[in-house]
Design an enzyme around this catalytic site. Structure first.
Site, PDB file in Angstrom:
ATOM      1  N   LYS A  83     -28.190  24.797   5.565  1.00 19.52           N
ATOM      2  CA  LYS A  83     -28.710  24.178   4.335  1.00 19.52           C
ATOM      3  C   LYS A  83     -29.372  25.221   3.422  1.00 19.52           C
ATOM      4  O   LYS A  83     -29.079  25.284   2.234  1.00 19.52           O
ATOM      5  CB  LYS A  83     -29.729  23.074   4.674  1.00 19.52           C
ATOM      6  CG  LYS A  83     -29.162  21.947   5.519  1.00 19.52           C
ATOM      7  CD  LYS A  83     -30.192  20.860   5.783  1.00 19.52           C
ATOM      8  CE  LYS A  83     -31.411  21.310   6.557  1.00 19.52           C
ATOM      9  NZ  LYS A  83     -31.145  21.799   7.925  1.00 19.52           N
TER      10      LYS A  83
ATOM     11  N   ARG B 158     -36.608  13.605   5.128  1.00 18.74           N
ATOM     12  CA  ARG B 158     -36.212  13.737   6.532  1.00 18.74           C
ATOM     13  C   ARG B 158     -36.533  12.484   7.334  1.00 18.74           C
ATOM     14  O   ARG B 158     -36.289  12.467   8.541  1.00 18.74           O
ATOM     15  CB  ARG B 158     -37.018  14.881   7.127  1.00 18.74           C
ATOM     16  CG  ARG B 158     -36.212  16.075   7.545  1.00 18.74           C
ATOM     17  CD  ARG B 158     -37.257  17.090   7.905  1.00 18.74           C
ATOM     18  NE  ARG B 158     -36.816  18.114   8.756  1.00 18.74           N
ATOM     19  CZ  ARG B 158     -36.519  19.337   8.326  1.00 18.74           C
ATOM     20  NH1 ARG B 158     -36.512  19.623   7.060  1.00 18.74           N
ATOM     21  NH2 ARG B 158     -36.225  20.264   9.197  1.00 18.74           N
TER      22      ARG B 158
ATOM     23  N   ARG C 187     -30.682  33.943  13.856  1.00 19.04           N
ATOM     24  CA  ARG C 187     -31.148  33.969  12.458  1.00 19.04           C
ATOM     25  C   ARG C 187     -32.281  34.982  12.250  1.00 19.04           C
ATOM     26  O   ARG C 187     -33.166  35.137  13.079  1.00 19.04           O
ATOM     27  CB  ARG C 187     -31.663  32.588  12.063  1.00 19.04           C
ATOM     28  CG  ARG C 187     -32.412  32.622  10.747  1.00 19.04           C
ATOM     29  CD  ARG C 187     -32.618  31.294  10.123  1.00 19.04           C
ATOM     30  NE  ARG C 187     -33.246  30.329  10.997  1.00 19.04           N
ATOM     31  CZ  ARG C 187     -33.311  29.040  10.712  1.00 19.04           C
ATOM     32  NH1 ARG C 187     -32.784  28.573   9.612  1.00 19.04           N
ATOM     33  NH2 ARG C 187     -33.899  28.216  11.543  1.00 19.04           N
TER      34      ARG C 187
ATOM     35  N   ARG D 128     -38.039  33.430  13.247  1.00 18.66           N
ATOM     36  CA  ARG D 128     -38.979  32.329  13.100  1.00 18.66           C
ATOM     37  C   ARG D 128     -39.486  31.864  14.457  1.00 18.66           C
ATOM     38  O   ARG D 128     -38.731  31.805  15.422  1.00 18.66           O
ATOM     39  CB  ARG D 128     -38.296  31.151  12.373  1.00 18.66           C
ATOM     40  CG  ARG D 128     -38.451  31.230  10.884  1.00 18.66           C
ATOM     41  CD  ARG D 128     -37.570  30.268  10.142  1.00 18.66           C
ATOM     42  NE  ARG D 128     -37.602  28.876  10.598  1.00 18.66           N
ATOM     43  CZ  ARG D 128     -36.943  27.890   9.988  1.00 18.66           C
ATOM     44  NH1 ARG D 128     -36.231  28.150   8.897  1.00 18.66           N
ATOM     45  NH2 ARG D 128     -36.984  26.676  10.447  1.00 18.66           N
TER      46      ARG D 128
ATOM     47  N   ARG E 100     -36.010  20.348  18.006  1.00 17.92           N
ATOM     48  CA  ARG E 100     -35.751  20.048  16.587  1.00 17.92           C
ATOM     49  C   ARG E 100     -34.465  19.237  16.425  1.00 17.92           C
ATOM     50  O   ARG E 100     -34.377  18.378  15.552  1.00 17.92           O
ATOM     51  CB  ARG E 100     -35.678  21.355  15.779  1.00 17.92           C
ATOM     52  CG  ARG E 100     -37.057  21.977  15.611  1.00 17.92           C
ATOM     53  CD  ARG E 100     -36.989  23.408  15.175  1.00 17.92           C
ATOM     54  NE  ARG E 100     -36.405  23.569  13.858  1.00 17.92           N
ATOM     55  CZ  ARG E 100     -35.944  24.715  13.396  1.00 17.92           C
ATOM     56  NH1 ARG E 100     -36.002  25.808  14.144  1.00 17.92           N
ATOM     57  NH2 ARG E 100     -35.439  24.788  12.188  1.00 17.92           N
TER      58      ARG E 100
HETATM   59  P1  AP5 Z   1     -29.782  28.333   7.559  1.00 18.41           P
HETATM   60  O1  AP5 Z   1     -29.139  28.317   6.221  1.00 18.41           O
HETATM   61  O2  AP5 Z   1     -31.090  29.026   7.703  1.00 18.41           O
HETATM   62  O3  AP5 Z   1     -29.847  26.837   8.153  1.00 18.41           O
HETATM   63  P2  AP5 Z   1     -30.769  25.610   7.749  1.00 18.41           P
HETATM   64  O4  AP5 Z   1     -29.894  24.400   7.835  1.00 18.41           O
HETATM   65  O5  AP5 Z   1     -31.488  25.853   6.474  1.00 18.41           O
HETATM   66  O6  AP5 Z   1     -31.744  25.637   8.976  1.00 18.41           O
HETATM   67  P3  AP5 Z   1     -33.306  25.406   9.085  1.00 18.41           P
HETATM   68  O7  AP5 Z   1     -33.642  25.724  10.513  1.00 18.41           O
HETATM   69  O8  AP5 Z   1     -34.088  26.158   8.052  1.00 18.41           O
HETATM   70  O9  AP5 Z   1     -33.419  23.928   8.828  1.00 18.41           O
HETATM   71  P4  AP5 Z   1     -34.444  22.999   9.356  1.00 18.41           P
HETATM   72  O10 AP5 Z   1     -34.050  21.823   8.574  1.00 18.41           O
HETATM   73  O11 AP5 Z   1     -34.600  22.756  10.789  1.00 18.41           O
HETATM   74  O12 AP5 Z   1     -35.811  23.782   9.067  1.00 18.41           O
HETATM   75  P5  AP5 Z   1     -36.842  23.703   7.872  1.00 18.41           P
HETATM   76  O13 AP5 Z   1     -37.169  25.070   7.481  1.00 18.41           O
HETATM   77  O14 AP5 Z   1     -36.384  22.736   6.847  1.00 18.41           O
HETATM   78  O15 AP5 Z   1     -28.702  28.951   8.575  1.00 18.41           O
HETATM   79  C1  AP5 Z   1     -29.011  29.146   9.957  1.00 18.41           C
HETATM   80  C2  AP5 Z   1     -28.366  30.473  10.431  1.00 18.41           C
HETATM   81  O16 AP5 Z   1     -26.947  30.356  10.404  1.00 18.41           O
HETATM   82  C3  AP5 Z   1     -28.698  31.692   9.545  1.00 18.41           C
HETATM   83  O17 AP5 Z   1     -28.845  32.804  10.372  1.00 18.41           O
HETATM   84  C4  AP5 Z   1     -27.468  31.835   8.628  1.00 18.41           C
HETATM   85  O18 AP5 Z   1     -27.265  33.181   8.214  1.00 18.41           O
HETATM   86  C5  AP5 Z   1     -26.354  31.339   9.537  1.00 18.41           C
HETATM   87  N1  AP5 Z   1     -25.270  30.640   8.811  1.00 18.41           N
HETATM   88  C6  AP5 Z   1     -25.430  29.723   7.810  1.00 18.41           C
HETATM   89  N2  AP5 Z   1     -24.220  29.246   7.438  1.00 18.41           N
HETATM   90  C7  AP5 Z   1     -23.297  29.860   8.227  1.00 18.41           C
HETATM   91  C8  AP5 Z   1     -21.872  29.774   8.316  1.00 18.41           C
HETATM   92  N3  AP5 Z   1     -21.166  28.950   7.531  1.00 18.41           N
HETATM   93  N4  AP5 Z   1     -21.249  30.552   9.243  1.00 18.41           N
HETATM   94  C9  AP5 Z   1     -21.968  31.385  10.063  1.00 18.41           C
HETATM   95  N5  AP5 Z   1     -23.315  31.514  10.012  1.00 18.41           N
HETATM   96  C10 AP5 Z   1     -23.979  30.756   9.105  1.00 18.41           C
HETATM   97  O19 AP5 Z   1     -38.074  23.019   8.601  1.00 18.41           O
HETATM   98  C11 AP5 Z   1     -38.866  23.712   9.547  1.00 18.41           C
HETATM   99  C12 AP5 Z   1     -39.993  22.793  10.012  1.00 18.41           C
HETATM  100  O20 AP5 Z   1     -40.839  22.435   8.889  1.00 18.41           O
HETATM  101  C13 AP5 Z   1     -39.564  21.445  10.601  1.00 18.41           C
HETATM  102  O21 AP5 Z   1     -39.224  21.543  11.967  1.00 18.41           O
HETATM  103  C14 AP5 Z   1     -40.814  20.600  10.350  1.00 18.41           C
HETATM  104  O22 AP5 Z   1     -41.829  20.895  11.279  1.00 18.41           O
HETATM  105  C15 AP5 Z   1     -41.281  21.083   8.985  1.00 18.41           C
HETATM  106  N6  AP5 Z   1     -40.656  20.301   7.899  1.00 18.41           N
HETATM  107  C16 AP5 Z   1     -39.814  20.772   6.932  1.00 18.41           C
HETATM  108  N7  AP5 Z   1     -39.453  19.788   6.115  1.00 18.41           N
HETATM  109  C17 AP5 Z   1     -40.074  18.658   6.557  1.00 18.41           C
HETATM  110  C18 AP5 Z   1     -40.066  17.307   6.116  1.00 18.41           C
HETATM  111  N8  AP5 Z   1     -39.352  16.894   5.057  1.00 18.41           N
HETATM  112  N9  AP5 Z   1     -40.827  16.406   6.808  1.00 18.41           N
HETATM  113  C19 AP5 Z   1     -41.590  16.791   7.854  1.00 18.41           C
HETATM  114  N10 AP5 Z   1     -41.607  18.064   8.331  1.00 18.41           N
HETATM  115  C20 AP5 Z   1     -40.858  18.983   7.685  1.00 18.41           C
END
Ligand code: AP5
Length: 217
Positions: free
Chosen positions: A15, A90, A129, A162, A173
């Site tokens: 994402k 979410r 990552r 991270r 997660r």
């Molecule tokens: P990446 O693009 O980083 O993936 P992502 O989907 O953004 O993953 P996140 O882990 O950031 O999402 P998340 O939703 O769990 O975490 P968030 O930060 O929102 O890609 C991942 C890896 O794959 C990278 O290394 C990339 O290079 C590689 N890649 C990407 N595409 C590829 C492809 N096509 N082919 C090969 N490799 C590829 O949330 C973190 C925490 O914050 C949560 O756990 C929660 O505690 C809190 N939080 C955030 N938002 C909320 C909310 N709305 N409500 C409550 N708590 C929240």
């Protein structure tokens, strides 16, 4: 009318990677709830301190804190023409709050791409990552390596792993996503806004599918 899109998908689906590329192409603001929490964490603000324990356990930060943080962010001038939301909403309560917030100004979510990826791919992506300390830019040791080891290509800041990308936390997660976030698939399907995109393709192919899915919406 301003353009608002919500990007759905499990942790590690890509994402953040896609949101950064697509928002440049569409000239929209990228709002990542995870990035805002991490920024608050690194500045040790009250919000950051409150969010830290939930994030490190792989759990969601409570709805009231998250909703009010996004409400404030959406009121910033750079969101006047809309925004691309990554990681928010979410939970059903967050999705309802977002609909209400946008409606107050005569707006609505126009489309909701869902990036789908199998669990084994998620685990490989997240454990490989690397994230940049200053700008939140994202790399992968194998699929998207930086030009210089340990340094962000874009802003030169240090790359780190991270805290919540450890295998046990990633599994937690994924469970949290299945339990609390997948109900949003039906929520947006009922509104006729959901578009599925195969996230297991190469990064450039996923971008092409996303841009196609959003064109004209
Ligand atoms: P990446 O693009 O980083 O993936 P992502 O989907 O953004 O993953 P996140 O882990 O950031 O999402 P998340 O939703 O769990 O975490 P968030 O930060 O929102 O890609 C991942 C890896 O794959 C990278 O290394 C990339 O290079 C590689 N890649 C990407 N595409 C590829 C492809 N096509 N082919 C090969 N490799 C590829 O949330 C973190 C925490 O914050 C949560 O756990 C929660 O505690 C809190 N939080 C955030 N938002 C909320 C909310 N709305 N409500 C409550 N708590 C929240």
């Amino acid at each position: 009318m301003a353009r608002y899109y919500v990007l759905l998908g499990p942790p590690g689906a890509g994402k953040g990677t896609q949101a950064k590329i697509v928002t440049d192409a569409l000239k929209l603001s990228h709002i990542s709830s995870g990035d805002i929490f991490r920024e608050n964490l690194s500045k040790q603000t009250e919000l950051g301190k409150l969010a830290q324990s939930y994030m490190n356990r792989g759990e969601l930060v409570p709805d009231d804190l998250t909703i009010s943080m996004i409400r404030d962010r959406l009121q910033k001038p750079d969101c006047i023409n809309g925004a691309f939301l990554d990681g928010f909403p979410r939970t059903p309560a967050q999705a309802e709050a977002l609909d209400k917030m946008l409606k107050e100004n005569g707006n609505e979510v126009l489309a909701v791409p869902l990036i789908t990826v199998p669990v084994d791919v998620i685990l490989e992506r997240m454990t490989g990552r690397l994230s940049c300390k200053d700008g939140g830019h994202v790399y992968h040791i194998k699929y998207n390596p930086p030009k210089v080891v340990g340094v962000c290509d874009i802003d030169g800041s240090e790359l780190y792993q991270r805290e919540d990308d450890k295998k046990e936390t990633v599994q937690k997660r994924i469970e949290v996503y299945d339990r609390q976030t997948t109900p949003l698939i039906e929520y947006y399907q009922k509104q006729g806004k959901l578009v599925e995109v195969d996230g297991s393709q190469a990064i450039t192919d996923v971008t092409a599918c996303l841009l196609k899915a959003l064109s004209g919406k």
